[in-house]
Design an enzyme around this catalytic site. Sequence first.
Site, short mmCIF file in Angstrom:
data_model
loop_
_atom_site.label_atom_id
_atom_site.label_comp_id
_atom_site.label_asym_id
_atom_site.label_seq_id
_atom_site.Cartn_x
_atom_site.Cartn_y
_atom_site.Cartn_z
N LYS A 18 0.85 -1.21 0.00
CA LYS A 18 0.00 0.00 0.00
C LYS A 18 0.88 1.25 0.00
CE LYS A 18 0.55 1.59 4.51
NZ LYS A 18 1.36 2.73 4.89
N PRO A 111 9.65 -4.52 0.58
CA PRO A 111 10.64 -4.34 1.66
C PRO A 111 9.97 -4.19 3.03
CG PRO A 111 10.64 -2.44 0.16
CD PRO A 111 9.70 -3.45 -0.43
N ALA A 114 9.03 -0.44 5.94
CA ALA A 114 9.29 0.55 4.90
C ALA A 114 8.15 1.54 4.71
CB ALA A 114 9.55 -0.18 3.58
N GLY A 115 7.02 1.33 5.42
CA GLY A 115 5.86 2.20 5.21
C GLY A 115 4.96 1.69 4.11
N LEU A 116 5.19 0.44 3.66
CA LEU A 116 4.40 -0.14 2.56
C LEU A 116 3.47 -1.24 3.06
CD1 LEU A 116 7.32 -0.35 -0.05
CD2 LEU A 116 5.42 1.29 -0.07
N ALA A 117 3.44 -1.47 4.37
CA ALA A 117 2.54 -2.44 5.02
C ALA A 117 2.75 -3.87 4.52
CB ALA A 117 1.07 -2.03 4.86
N GLY A 119 4.04 -6.53 5.98
CA GLY A 119 3.59 -7.57 6.91
C GLY A 119 2.07 -7.62 7.00
N SER A 120 1.42 -6.46 6.98
CA SER A 120 -0.04 -6.41 7.10
C SER A 120 -0.73 -7.02 5.88
CB SER A 120 -0.51 -4.97 7.26
OG SER A 120 0.07 -4.39 8.39
N ASP A 153 -3.18 -1.64 9.74
CA ASP A 153 -3.22 -1.56 8.28
C ASP A 153 -3.93 -2.75 7.64
OD1 ASP A 153 -1.96 0.89 7.92
OD2 ASP A 153 0.05 0.01 7.85
O1 C5P Z 1 -1.43 -1.57 14.63
P1 C5P Z 1 0.01 -1.72 14.38
O2 C5P Z 1 0.64 -2.81 15.22
O3 C5P Z 1 0.38 -1.87 12.95
O4 C5P Z 1 0.67 -0.36 14.84
C1 C5P Z 1 2.05 -0.23 15.14
C2 C5P Z 1 2.23 0.92 16.10
O5 C5P Z 1 1.95 2.16 15.46
C3 C5P Z 1 1.31 0.87 17.29
O6 C5P Z 1 1.94 0.23 18.37
C4 C5P Z 1 1.08 2.32 17.63
O7 C5P Z 1 2.12 2.77 18.44
C5 C5P Z 1 1.23 3.03 16.30
N1 C5P Z 1 -0.07 3.38 15.68
C6 C5P Z 1 -0.82 4.42 16.18
N2 C5P Z 1 -1.98 4.76 15.58
C7 C5P Z 1 -2.43 4.09 14.50
C8 C5P Z 1 -1.67 3.02 13.97
C9 C5P Z 1 -0.49 2.69 14.58
O8 C5P Z 1 -0.43 5.06 17.15
N3 C5P Z 1 -3.59 4.45 13.93
#
Ligand code: C5P
Length: 361
Positions: A18, A111, A114-117, A119-120, A153
């Site tokens: 993404k 990668p 990387a901000g591309l999600a 793992g999600s 994500d």
């Molecule tokens: O949900 P996820 O595990 O992907 O989020 C990783 C970290 O990013 C969370 O532990 C949280 O600190 C932060 N986060 C957040 N607000 C969001 C998404 C992620 O603060 N909407």
Amino acid sequence: MTDPNRRLSPVIRLAPAKLNLTLAVTGRRPDGYHELHSVMVPLRLSDRLSMAVSETAADSLFVQGDAGPKTDNLVLRAMAAVRSAVGRAWLGGSSGGLPPALAARLQKTIPLAAGLAGGSTDAAAAMEAALEAWGAELDADRRLTVAASLGSDVPFFLAGAAAVVEGRGERVTPLPSLRREAPGVLLVTPAIHVSTAEVFAAFAAGVRARDPGSTLLTSRHLAEEWRSGLDATRLFQRAGVLAPANDLLAATAAVAPTVVAARRALARLLGRPIGQSGSGPTCWVLYPSLADAVEAAGRVDGALDNGDLVLPGDGRPFVHATTIKPDGTGASGAQTVEPAQADSGSGDRSRTTIDQGGTSE
Ligand code: C5P
């Protein structure tokens, strides 16, 4: 519902990356997460997941390519979570047991960190593939609950389309298809891992660059324009407004200061606005077509080769020309494909990769 023969051949899915074209952080929630408003798009750049019912007692995952332990966990957790959500309602077993163990194989191209999600999207693909391998159903609400429990994500990838993502990530409103040609996107990911949690923590500590609300305005405006009909050229023309519309830019720069120099160096080389996806460090550059993005990737690669462009990190950056994924290519973001079609690009971080046809330069 249940076709026993279906489970004999592996289910194969593409799990797209993404991109955040905008990312407004609009508040902090009581649970510590942040409220978001983001226009998110799936890319053709994808991982490939195959899955089949296994004779073994436990789920297994074999990973090819660069995947950290977190990815393993997330895919295995997705399989376990969807199994317990299906529960004993699974009609495939004669004795009313839980759905059986699964053997999964993941080819990583996206990668990590990387901000591309990356793992999600693998987790969302694992959810969908597990259901298909078992011939099991789960209604949309329960899918969403499982997805949100795996990560902020993950729900986006169940939509299978560009979408406005709100809340913590669980409110996903799909957007219509873009008109005509799919916009080209050049991705450049410096070889540095950036932790999303650390970036949000810096944001929460007050590291912000813009007037509160200005990113939200841009994000809402893009969503409106998208709904009333946008094409690749118009999106390309909006890049200058979209590139700064990420409220995490300053926080990412605080966590990984070298990303600022990387963005500047790319802007100088390409003469285009450089955006950041999510918490970074991936830089995006929009183009009217894949061909334009491929040409730009060639320039980045050439400049890296001759030393005109030096990007931070422990190794060569991931340079990849791709497009925003057009709609209508699957019921979910984790598109079902035939094995022969499944290759798109390569996971080799040392070379430019291009989608559509799996060409590598
Ligand atoms: O949900 P996820 O595990 O992907 O989020 C990783 C970290 O990013 C969370 O532990 C949280 O600190 C932060 N986060 C957040 N607000 C969001 C998404 C992620 O603060 N909407």
